[in-house]
Design an enzyme around this catalytic site. Structure first.
Site, PDB file in Angstrom:
ATOM      1  N   GLU A 221       0.845  -1.191   0.000  1.00  0.00           N
ATOM      2  CA  GLU A 221       0.000   0.000   0.000  1.00  0.00           C
ATOM      3  C   GLU A 221       0.879   1.239   0.000  1.00  0.00           C
ATOM      4  O   GLU A 221       1.877   1.308   0.715  1.00  0.00           O
ATOM      5  CB  GLU A 221      -0.894   0.074   1.243  1.00  0.00           C
ATOM      6  CG  GLU A 221      -1.956  -0.977   1.372  1.00  0.00           C
ATOM      7  CD  GLU A 221      -2.794  -0.783   2.636  1.00  0.00           C
ATOM      8  OE1 GLU A 221      -2.706   0.316   3.256  1.00  0.00           O
ATOM      9  OE2 GLU A 221      -3.510  -1.722   3.017  1.00  0.00           O
ATOM     10  N   GLU A 273     -13.739   5.835   0.507  1.00  0.00           N
ATOM     11  CA  GLU A 273     -14.599   5.043   1.393  1.00  0.00           C
ATOM     12  C   GLU A 273     -15.403   5.994   2.261  1.00  0.00           C
ATOM     13  O   GLU A 273     -15.058   6.269   3.403  1.00  0.00           O
ATOM     14  CB  GLU A 273     -13.738   4.110   2.247  1.00  0.00           C
ATOM     15  CG  GLU A 273     -12.937   3.123   1.420  1.00  0.00           C
ATOM     16  CD  GLU A 273     -12.024   2.257   2.252  1.00  0.00           C
ATOM     17  OE1 GLU A 273     -12.410   1.123   2.581  1.00  0.00           O
ATOM     18  OE2 GLU A 273     -10.918   2.722   2.590  1.00  0.00           O
ATOM     19  N   LYS A 276     -16.435   5.007   5.868  1.00  0.00           N
ATOM     20  CA  LYS A 276     -15.406   4.532   6.787  1.00  0.00           C
ATOM     21  C   LYS A 276     -15.352   5.414   8.026  1.00  0.00           C
ATOM     22  O   LYS A 276     -15.484   6.635   7.949  1.00  0.00           O
ATOM     23  CB  LYS A 276     -14.038   4.530   6.091  1.00  0.00           C
ATOM     24  CG  LYS A 276     -12.937   3.834   6.873  1.00  0.00           C
ATOM     25  CD  LYS A 276     -11.663   3.744   6.032  1.00  0.00           C
ATOM     26  CE  LYS A 276     -10.572   2.985   6.762  1.00  0.00           C
ATOM     27  NZ  LYS A 276      -9.346   2.860   5.928  1.00  0.00           N
ATOM     28  N   GLU A 282      -9.324   9.440   6.492  1.00  0.00           N
ATOM     29  CA  GLU A 282      -9.386   8.023   6.137  1.00  0.00           C
ATOM     30  C   GLU A 282     -10.374   7.727   5.014  1.00  0.00           C
ATOM     31  O   GLU A 282     -10.313   6.681   4.377  1.00  0.00           O
ATOM     32  CB  GLU A 282      -9.762   7.198   7.374  1.00  0.00           C
ATOM     33  CG  GLU A 282      -8.738   7.214   8.481  1.00  0.00           C
ATOM     34  CD  GLU A 282      -7.433   6.535   8.083  1.00  0.00           C
ATOM     35  OE1 GLU A 282      -7.476   5.655   7.203  1.00  0.00           O
ATOM     36  OE2 GLU A 282      -6.389   6.902   8.643  1.00  0.00           O
TER      37      GLU A 282
END
Length: 300
Positions: A221, A273, A276, A282
């Site tokens: 990642e 996302e 999330k 995030e």
């Protein structure tokens, strides 16, 4: 969608339910996309305690689809070291699943490893001083040596963004974004112009000190958020970082410590996302919005 953007690799993290994985894996048949598939954290202990469970996992999640689905890696535990599941990673992961893959020689094609965050290191600056932290050493040293014995890489999540926001006084934004054109860090005869290479080479140094100098680092990642804080998380910076990262790894120039060795790298994440939890940042790592429109353009 992946093929239309010439994206040739995919990571299916452990957070994806197994039933959903099977739907995805069916769709991946014949696509040519290379896949990293993750073991759910809650399965690690069971796989450590039972070789038959490991055989069953391999059968259901890889062998049943091979070679129509081109698996690259099985990732046992995403950033679980040194947390609760750490003690089970080596016997589960790596040993039982690797042995299950050995039947028919599948282990030559699919490597088993675990992905770590860079906090597994106690020292990472300068890169040549890299060493695993005391609270991870008991896990990382035997894992590193076993990976060496089976010809598998260490998977690592490498985020210059977090290094920068953790120390913006001593780390320049250009160094973190891979935009510097001059040497920023001199480490003996090694010269670093970007933080990404420095982090990867600190992991190389840590592996050397663990007695596993031949183990390569695969970046499972990396990325940059496009929103979510009032500072450097922006569409512009995300585009700059990921564009420069793609150009760098595709150049096959390697790192100063490992010149000429390609850096196998995946960008996090395909989609923002928006549901999330946690900090706002995030939710903004995606290359695409949920409706499949581009968050920003990248070379492809």
């Amino acid at each position: 969608m992946y093929k239309s953007y010439n994206i040739g690799r995919m990571t299916l993290n452990e957070v994806v339910a197994i039933c959903t994985n099977h739907i995805v894996l069916q769709e991946l048949r014949g696509s040519g996309i290379r896949v990293l598939v993750g073991v759910a954290d809650q399965d690690i202990q069971r796989l450590a305690n039972s070789y038959s469970a490991a055989q069953d996992w391999v059968q259901k999640n890889t062998r049943s689809y091979w070679p129509d689905v081109h698996f690259r890696y099985i990732d046992v535990g995403n950033e679980v070291i040194p947390e609760d599941y750490a003690q089970y990673v080596l016997p589960a992961a790596i040993q039982n699943l690797h042995n299950a893959l050995s039947i028919g020689g599948l282990w030559h094609h699919i490597k088993v490893s675990t992905s770590v965050e860079t906090s597994v290191m106690d020292v990472s600056y300068p890169p040549s001083a890299g060493i695993f932290a005391m609270n991870t050493m008991n896990f990382m040293v035997p894992i590193a040596r076993y990976l060496s014995s089976i010809g598998a890489p260490l998977l690592a999540n490498v985020y210059p963004y977090f290094s920068y926001i953790g120390d913006p006084i001593n780390i320049s934004l250009a160094y973190a974004l891979c935009t510097s054109t001059s040497v920023v860090v001199r480490d003996g005869n090694l010269r670093y112009i970007n933080l990404f290479d420095a982090i990867v080479d600190a992991l190389h140094a840590s592996l050397e000190k663990a007695g596993a100098p031949q183990v390569p680092v695969v970046v499972s990642e990396s990325g940059w958020p496009s929103d979510g804080d009032a500072g450097v998380a922006s569409i512009h910076n995300a585009q700059v970082y990921n564009t420069n990262l793609i150009k760098h790894v595709l150049s096959n120039g390697g790192t100063p410590k490992r010149p000429g060795n390609p850096i196998d790298t995946c960008i996090f994440n395909m989609f923002n996302e928006d549901l999330k939890g946690g900090a706002a940042v995030e939710r903004h790592w995606g290359l695409f919005y949920r409706n499949k429109s581009l968050a920003y353009c990248l070379p492809h």
